[in-house]
Design an enzyme around this catalytic site. Structure first.
Site, short mmCIF file in Angstrom:
data_model
loop_
_atom_site.label_atom_id
_atom_site.label_comp_id
_atom_site.label_asym_id
_atom_site.label_seq_id
_atom_site.Cartn_x
_atom_site.Cartn_y
_atom_site.Cartn_z
N HIS A 36 -7.36 8.33 6.93
CA HIS A 36 -8.31 7.36 7.49
C HIS A 36 -8.44 6.12 6.61
O HIS A 36 -9.46 5.43 6.65
CB HIS A 36 -9.70 7.97 7.69
CG HIS A 36 -9.70 9.33 8.31
ND1 HIS A 36 -9.85 9.55 9.67
CD2 HIS A 36 -9.53 10.57 7.76
CE1 HIS A 36 -9.80 10.85 9.93
NE2 HIS A 36 -9.59 11.49 8.79
N SER A 85 0.83 -21.15 -0.08
CA SER A 85 -0.01 -21.81 0.90
C SER A 85 0.00 -23.30 0.61
O SER A 85 -0.01 -23.72 -0.55
CB SER A 85 -1.43 -21.27 0.81
OG SER A 85 -2.34 -22.19 1.38
N LYS A 113 -2.47 -18.87 -3.71
CA LYS A 113 -1.98 -17.85 -2.79
C LYS A 113 -0.50 -17.55 -2.90
O LYS A 113 0.32 -18.42 -3.12
CB LYS A 113 -2.32 -18.23 -1.35
CG LYS A 113 -3.81 -18.19 -1.13
CD LYS A 113 -4.20 -17.91 0.27
CE LYS A 113 -3.74 -16.59 0.82
NZ LYS A 113 -3.99 -16.58 2.25
N GLU A 172 4.83 -9.23 6.57
CA GLU A 172 4.06 -9.45 7.80
C GLU A 172 5.00 -9.59 9.00
O GLU A 172 4.71 -9.09 10.09
CB GLU A 172 3.22 -10.73 7.67
CG GLU A 172 2.13 -10.63 6.63
CD GLU A 172 1.49 -12.00 6.39
OE1 GLU A 172 1.88 -12.67 5.42
OE2 GLU A 172 0.65 -12.40 7.20
#
Ligand code: ARG
Length: 462
Positions: free
Chosen positions: A161, A282, A288, A295
């Site tokens: 979970h 970024s 970043k 992704e």
């Protein structure tokens, strides 16, 4: 030959050529040009067999082979001119062959149809993709094995979970993916075996009255033998559906690993550091480092599973034998195969460059009362408590630790004895995460020795 307006391949029956919209919906050359090499290979095998069977003269066969070699060279150097009026790769190549060698080109299509031709070409193409998927998977599995070996005994939290469950080893977590990708690999191997039968010679649907030798073309094309039913040979695309199904499952596995890498590389986890080579920055937030490759791999399943469903829907309810619907198979298969191979290559690259961060992994492993199950097992083993009672006692100890803001190993013995007087200092042996993982020695368990033997087994398999 026919006049310029109607089709060169069947102009005999047609007075005019197709409407422009008809040509637009009908032509597949923009994408099936990718089958050129397979088409040429199939035509060579077919014409060689025709000559062997006395259906074609040796001179015609030689002219055909010479012309096909020229066409292959033109395609390779980019000088081949594709024509949408010629619909697909089969007719583009045949028309060019006629321009190059004259009438002998017209004899190539004896005892053959585009229906068995396209079924053969696509099978050859998908068969190669099964091999490519196997190699791509093996590279990913090797990268995972290296990660597993380096951190076979590093502890980390195991989750259910996405909540801390029990400590596991980094090696064990990596090896879970080796198992998944190992099954993916065997799915591609199985699919390849099943699809490795020759449709060529089924002709349009019924077979042919010419004395062809389908075993010979099967052998020439590396198939195990001819398909036994000519209707089936031209009308099923289950081999492509099976490839797409295997690709979809593999893409699901890739997406799960990709998602873990996304989570683990975040500032909140820091379990892993991605290399600059597989990250992006970024344009506005200088701090970043984004895990874009992970992704995108996570997202690519959408295209691959979409292709799988699309082909299932194309084939559903089609009456035997060939239907033009089946031309819709190719773009799906091509795109899914390209997407899968790219995803595997990107995952391999990311894993090769990936740094697993031992300290944050180990720190996280001991948070979240991860050894509560070890404590309950100790109460069962040492004090003879029924497991349900041990579960209850452990729950009370967890609540106590939570109230004190500490982890289980930091509770004092006195405090623990207020919950159960039988507890002794020996309990601290099982509260440490390293002891916890070392104790999970059941086959397939997370103990470093188990993990190392699984690594050794996989090394012997690859
Ligand atoms: N381009 C067609 C396809 O991809 C080739 C077979 C066409 N056969 C036919 N009888 N129209 O399926």
């Amino acid at each position: 030959m026919t006049d310029g307006a109607s089709n060169a391949m069947w102009g005999g029956r047609f007075a005019t050529g197709p409407d422009a919209i008809m040509e637009a919906i009908n032509a597949s050359i923009d994408f099936d040009k990718r089958l050129a090499a397979q088409d040429i290979r199939g035509s060579k095998a077919h014409s060689a067999m025709l000559a062997e069977a006395g259906i074609l003269t040796a001179a015609d066969r030689d002219a055909i082979h010479g012309g096909l070699d020229l066409i292959a060279a033109e395609i390779a150097d980019g000088t081949f001119v594709y024509s949408a009026a010629l619909e697909d790769i089969h007719m583009n190549i045949e028309a060019r062959l006629r321009a190059l060698i004259g009438d002998a080109a017209g004899r190539l299509h004896t005892a053959r149809s585009r229906n068995d031709q396209v079924a053969t070409d696509l099978r050859l193409w998908v068969r190669d993709q099964c091999d490519a998927a196997v190699s791509g998977l093996e590279a990913v599995m090797q990268a995972l094995l290296e990660q597993a070996e380096a951190g076979a005994d590093w502890v980390m939290p195991g989750f259910t979970h996405l909540q801390t469950a029990q400590p596991v080893t980094w090696g064990h977590h990596m090896m879970a993916y080796v198992e998944m990708f190992g099954r993916d690999r065997s799915r591609f191997v199985d699919a390849r075996k099943r699809m490795n039968e020759n449709p060529l010679g089924a002709a349009a649907l019924a077979g042919t009255s010419f004395p062809i030798d389908r075993h010979a073309t099967a052998a020439a094309l590396g198939f195990d033998g001819p398909m036994r039913n000519s209707l089936d040979a031209v009308s099923d695309r289950d081999f492509a559906m099976e490839f797409l199904a295997a690709a979809s499952i593999c893409a699901v596995h890739l997406s799960r690993l990709a998602e873990e890498l996304v989570i683990w590389s975040s500032a909140q986890f820091r379990f892993v550091t991605m290399s600059d080579r597989f990250s992006t920055g970024s344009s506005i937030m200088p701090q970043k480092k984004n895990p874009d490759a992970a992704e995108l791999i996570r997202a690519k399943i959408g295209r691959i599973a979409g292709a799988n469903v699309a082909l299932l829907m194309v084939m559903k309810g089609l009456p035997l034998a060939y239907g033009k619907d089946m031309q819709e198979d190719k773009e799906q298969v091509f795109d899914a195969a390209d997407t899968l191979m790219l995803s595997l290559a990107a995952m391999n690259g990311m894993l090769r460059d990936l740094t697993a961060n031992r300290a944050p992994l180990e720190a996280a492993a001991s948070s979240g009362f991860s050894t509560a199950t070890d404590l309950a097992d100790w109460l069962v083993r040492t004090l003879g408590l029924p497991f349900r009672d041990a579960h209850h006692v452990t729950g009370a100890l967890v609540a106590m630790a939570e109230a004190q803001g500490v982890d289980l190993p930091e509770l004092s013995l006195d405090a623990m004895q207020t919950v159960h007087p039988g507890i002794t200092s020996a309990v601290f042996d099982v509260l440490g995460v390293h002891n916890s993982v070392a104790s999970r020695t059941s086959f397939g368990g997370t103990a470093p020795d188990q993990v190392r033997s699984q690594i050794a087994w996989w090394k012997s398999q690859l």
